[in-house]
Design a protein around this motif. Structure first.
Motif, short mmCIF file in Angstrom:
data_model
loop_
_atom_site.label_atom_id
_atom_site.label_comp_id
_atom_site.label_asym_id
_atom_site.label_seq_id
_atom_site.Cartn_x
_atom_site.Cartn_y
_atom_site.Cartn_z
N THR A 194 0.86 -1.20 0.00
CA THR A 194 0.00 0.00 0.00
C THR A 194 0.89 1.24 0.00
O THR A 194 0.67 2.19 -0.76
N ARG A 195 1.91 1.22 0.87
CA ARG A 195 2.81 2.36 1.00
C ARG A 195 3.58 2.60 -0.30
O ARG A 195 3.73 3.72 -0.76
N GLU A 196 4.05 1.52 -0.93
CA GLU A 196 4.97 1.67 -2.06
C GLU A 196 4.27 1.81 -3.41
O GLU A 196 4.80 2.44 -4.32
N TYR A 197 3.09 1.21 -3.56
CA TYR A 197 2.43 1.21 -4.88
C TYR A 197 1.06 1.87 -4.87
O TYR A 197 0.43 2.01 -5.92
N GLY A 198 0.57 2.25 -3.68
CA GLY A 198 -0.75 2.88 -3.58
C GLY A 198 -1.82 1.81 -3.37
O GLY A 198 -1.62 0.63 -3.67
N LYS A 199 -2.98 2.28 -2.86
CA LYS A 199 -4.07 1.38 -2.46
C LYS A 199 -4.58 0.50 -3.60
O LYS A 199 -4.76 -0.70 -3.45
N ASP A 200 -4.82 1.13 -4.78
CA ASP A 200 -5.47 0.39 -5.87
C ASP A 200 -4.56 -0.70 -6.41
O ASP A 200 -4.99 -1.83 -6.63
N ILE A 201 -3.28 -0.35 -6.64
CA ILE A 201 -2.37 -1.35 -7.19
C ILE A 201 -2.10 -2.43 -6.16
O ILE A 201 -2.00 -3.62 -6.48
N CYS A 202 -2.04 -2.04 -4.88
CA CYS A 202 -1.84 -3.04 -3.83
C CYS A 202 -3.00 -4.05 -3.86
O CYS A 202 -2.76 -5.27 -3.81
N LEU A 203 -4.22 -3.55 -3.99
CA LEU A 203 -5.38 -4.45 -4.02
C LEU A 203 -5.27 -5.42 -5.20
O LEU A 203 -5.49 -6.63 -5.06
N GLU A 204 -4.90 -4.86 -6.35
CA GLU A 204 -4.74 -5.68 -7.56
C GLU A 204 -3.64 -6.74 -7.33
O GLU A 204 -3.79 -7.90 -7.70
N MET A 205 -2.55 -6.34 -6.68
CA MET A 205 -1.45 -7.28 -6.43
C MET A 205 -1.87 -8.37 -5.45
O MET A 205 -1.49 -9.54 -5.60
N LEU A 206 -2.66 -8.00 -4.46
CA LEU A 206 -3.12 -9.00 -3.49
C LEU A 206 -4.06 -10.00 -4.17
O LEU A 206 -3.95 -11.21 -3.95
N LYS A 207 -4.97 -9.47 -5.01
CA LYS A 207 -5.93 -10.36 -5.69
C LYS A 207 -5.21 -11.38 -6.55
O LYS A 207 -5.62 -12.52 -6.65
N THR A 208 -4.13 -10.93 -7.21
CA THR A 208 -3.43 -11.84 -8.12
C THR A 208 -2.30 -12.60 -7.41
O THR A 208 -1.53 -13.30 -8.06
N SER A 209 -2.22 -12.46 -6.09
CA SER A 209 -1.17 -13.21 -5.38
C SER A 209 -1.67 -14.58 -4.94
O SER A 209 -0.93 -15.36 -4.37
N VAL A 210 -2.95 -14.85 -5.20
CA VAL A 210 -3.51 -16.16 -4.87
C VAL A 210 -4.16 -16.75 -6.13
O VAL A 210 -4.51 -16.02 -7.05
N GLY A 211 -4.30 -18.05 -6.15
CA GLY A 211 -4.90 -18.71 -7.33
C GLY A 211 -3.81 -19.32 -8.19
O GLY A 211 -2.62 -19.18 -7.91
N GLN A 212 -4.28 -19.98 -9.26
CA GLN A 212 -3.32 -20.74 -10.06
C GLN A 212 -2.53 -19.85 -11.02
O GLN A 212 -3.12 -19.02 -11.72
N ALA A 213 -1.23 -20.01 -11.03
CA ALA A 213 -0.39 -19.26 -11.98
C ALA A 213 -0.40 -19.99 -13.32
O ALA A 213 -0.46 -21.21 -13.36
N PRO A 214 -0.36 -19.24 -14.42
CA PRO A 214 -0.41 -19.91 -15.72
C PRO A 214 0.90 -20.61 -16.05
O PRO A 214 1.95 -20.27 -15.51
N VAL A 215 0.81 -21.61 -16.94
CA VAL A 215 2.03 -22.25 -17.45
C VAL A 215 2.31 -21.64 -18.83
O VAL A 215 1.46 -21.68 -19.72
N THR A 216 3.46 -21.04 -18.96
CA THR A 216 3.82 -20.35 -20.20
C THR A 216 5.11 -20.96 -20.72
O THR A 216 5.94 -21.42 -19.93
N ALA A 217 5.26 -20.98 -22.03
CA ALA A 217 6.48 -21.59 -22.58
C ALA A 217 7.01 -20.74 -23.73
O ALA A 217 6.28 -19.94 -24.32
N ARG A 218 8.30 -20.93 -24.00
CA ARG A 218 8.88 -20.26 -25.17
C ARG A 218 9.24 -21.31 -26.20
O ARG A 218 9.81 -22.35 -25.89
N VAL A 219 8.87 -21.04 -27.45
CA VAL A 219 9.20 -21.96 -28.53
C VAL A 219 10.61 -21.64 -29.01
O VAL A 219 10.95 -20.48 -29.25
N ASN A 220 11.42 -22.69 -29.11
CA ASN A 220 12.81 -22.55 -29.55
C ASN A 220 12.82 -22.44 -31.08
O ASN A 220 12.65 -23.43 -31.79
N THR A 221 13.00 -21.24 -31.56
CA THR A 221 12.94 -21.01 -33.00
C THR A 221 14.33 -21.00 -33.64
O THR A 221 14.48 -20.63 -34.81
N ALA A 222 15.35 -21.44 -32.89
CA ALA A 222 16.71 -21.40 -33.44
C ALA A 222 16.90 -22.46 -34.53
O ALA A 222 17.73 -22.28 -35.43
#
Ligand SMILES: C[S@@+](CC[C@H](N)C(=O)[O-])C[C@H]1O[C@@H](n2cnc3c(N)ncnc32)[C@H](O)[C@@H]1O
Length: 438
Positions: free
Chosen positions: A157-185
């Motif tokens: 809250t102190r460092e990012y403000g109330k609104d961004i803190c709330l957004e960060m808290l909401k996204t700090s729980v729940g399933q994280a996505p699985v992301t991958a990079r395709v090797n195009t070499a």
């Protein structure tokens, strides 16, 4: 699922008493068990769920037990957490089953006295419509709702403000996505995507970066032919953006100074089409080995991995066109993947800015004139991010901030960025880019 719950109780109790890594404990525990695949899935969801929601669950226990936390034995507390978690967050478990199975667990563990107490508390919670306890102020309310420690809620809250803190808290729980990079070499993007689709992997292409895909559903990409052939590696979008900011080109010399397990090293080498040289180091020999084996699987022989202390200047190291300083950090941007980070003491992180600054300062010495330096962390903490970057600029007039570049879209002109998980549904991350003037 009775045995799955028993396994989870054993593992969570062990975690509470030993402080080992949750993922290692769970993987080993499930491997040794004779649970069915379905039971293992349930056990993993319950194990991580309880760990993630521990602050919320402990607040309920404190309110309903009218008993200071430390007077409950570890096992009873863990059974209560598991029961409450099922009641609140597992729609597939009927309320009666959550209570009955918790009572059975206590009885099976030869704790009949506790079984009455557990039964009474869980039933009272249901009668009260599963209402969460009220905090004494707004910070405590957020802490209870999103299972975040009070110190973190106050800090954000102190460092990012109330609104961004709330957004960060909401996204700090729940399933994280699985992301991958395709090797195009070595292969075209399309041929690898076709291969994945043929193997039944469903994925979504991300518009932010062309070689980045998000895996949908629970398919384990590690078992696919595409993975075994070295055509993909799992890596979060924020880390891929960090490599886009570094913008390595064919025939560059790149230094990656805190590189293990090597995700960014691989993306860097792939962006260079495996042409040029990527020198990747880590402080720990076993971790440097992970870079070596990953590079081998991906066929990236422009990578050389080794052991080096990034804090200490090594005059034998070549000057580089691009230097990545992906520093060790508190990891507050990845608590949805590693919930145990939340339960550390804030003082555990006090020394990090000084370490990060030392590593960044030494990294800068390897950058050629006109070359690029990127400082990054997977945390959301001003002291470890902006303040380190500010101090670096104040003490290094030979460097200036440089724009992050086109991958950042409308933010391409920014020279640093705190990526909050809500922006791209990716890990929380910080990237600052500098260029050497002289
Ligand atoms: C954030 S992780 C790096 C992640 C990596 N860049 C990737 O993308 O896979 C930080 C790494 O820095 C390493 N480290 C910590 N202190 C170091 C030092 N003094 N010198 C070199 N590496 C260090 C840690 O072992 C850890 O592997």
């Amino acid at each position: 699922m009775g045995n799955a719950r028993k396994t989870v109780l054993r593992l969570l109790t062990r975690l509470e008493n030993s402080g080992s890594y949750s993922n290692i404990l769970l993987d080993e525990g499930l491997e040794r068990s004779d649970l069915s695949p379905q039971d293992k899935k349930f056990a993993a969801a319950l194990f991580y769920g309880v760990l993630e929601r521990q602050i919320t669950l402990d607040n309920i226990i404190r309110e309903y037990s009218r008993n200071p936390k430390n007077k409950l034995g570890t096992e009873v507390r863990v059974i209560l957490r598991m029961g409450l978690y099922q009641l609140l967050y597992m729609d597939s478990v009927p309320d009666n089953a959550a209570v009955d199975e918790s009572v059975k667990l206590a009885k099976k563990n030869r704790n009949p006295a506790a079984s009455g107490f557990i039964n009474a508390m869980l039933r009272e919670f249901i009668r009260n419509n599963k209402k969460l306890p009220k905090g004494r102020n707004a910070t405590e309310e957020l802490s209870i709702e999103y299972s975040a420690p009070v110190w973190l809620t106050e800090k954000w809250t102190r460092e990012y403000g109330k609104d961004i803190c709330l957004e960060m808290l909401k996204t700090s729980v729940g399933q994280a996505p699985v992301t991958a990079r395709v090797n195009t070499a070595f292969h075209s993007l399309e041929s690898t995507l076709d291969m994945l689709a043929e193997e039944g992997i469903t994925f979504e292409r991300l518009s932010v970066l062309p070689d980045c895909i998000r895996i949908c559903g629970a398919g384990a990409v590690e078992h696919t032919k595409a993975y075994k052939e070295g055509r993909i590696h799992v890596q979060d979008l924020s880390s891929q953006l960090c490599c886009a900011a570094l913008d390595p080109k064919e025939n560059d010399t790149v230094l990656d100074l805190c590189a293990a397990p090597g995700g960014k090293t691989f993306t860097i080498a792939e962006r260079m089409n495996n042409k040029g040289r990527v020198l990747a180091f880590d402080l720990h020999k076993n971790r440097a080995g992970l870079i070596e084996s990953g590079a081998k699987r991906l066929g990236l022989d422009c990578i050389r991995a080794g052991v080096n202390n990034a804090k200490v200047y090594d005059e034998k190291m070549p000057k580089a066109d691009k230097v990545l300083c992906d520093a060790p950090c508190s990891g507050l941007g990845v608590i949805r993947r590693k919930p145990e980070i939340k339960y550390k003491e804030p003082s555990d992180f006090d020394r990090l800015p000084e370490i990060q600054y030392d590593i960044l300062k030494t990294s800068a010495e390897y950058v050629k004139v006109g070359g690029t330096l990127v400082y990054s962390t997977c945390t959301l903490s001003r002291a470890e991010n902006d303040e380190v970057a500010d101090r670096f600029l104040a003490e290094h007039p030979d460097f200036e901030p440089a724009p992050l570049g086109e991958a950042f879209g409308s933010d391409s002109g920014l020279c640093r960025m705190s990526i909050t998980p809500a922006k791209y549904n990716s890990d929380g991350f910080f990237i600052a880019k500098f260029i050497r003037l002289r």
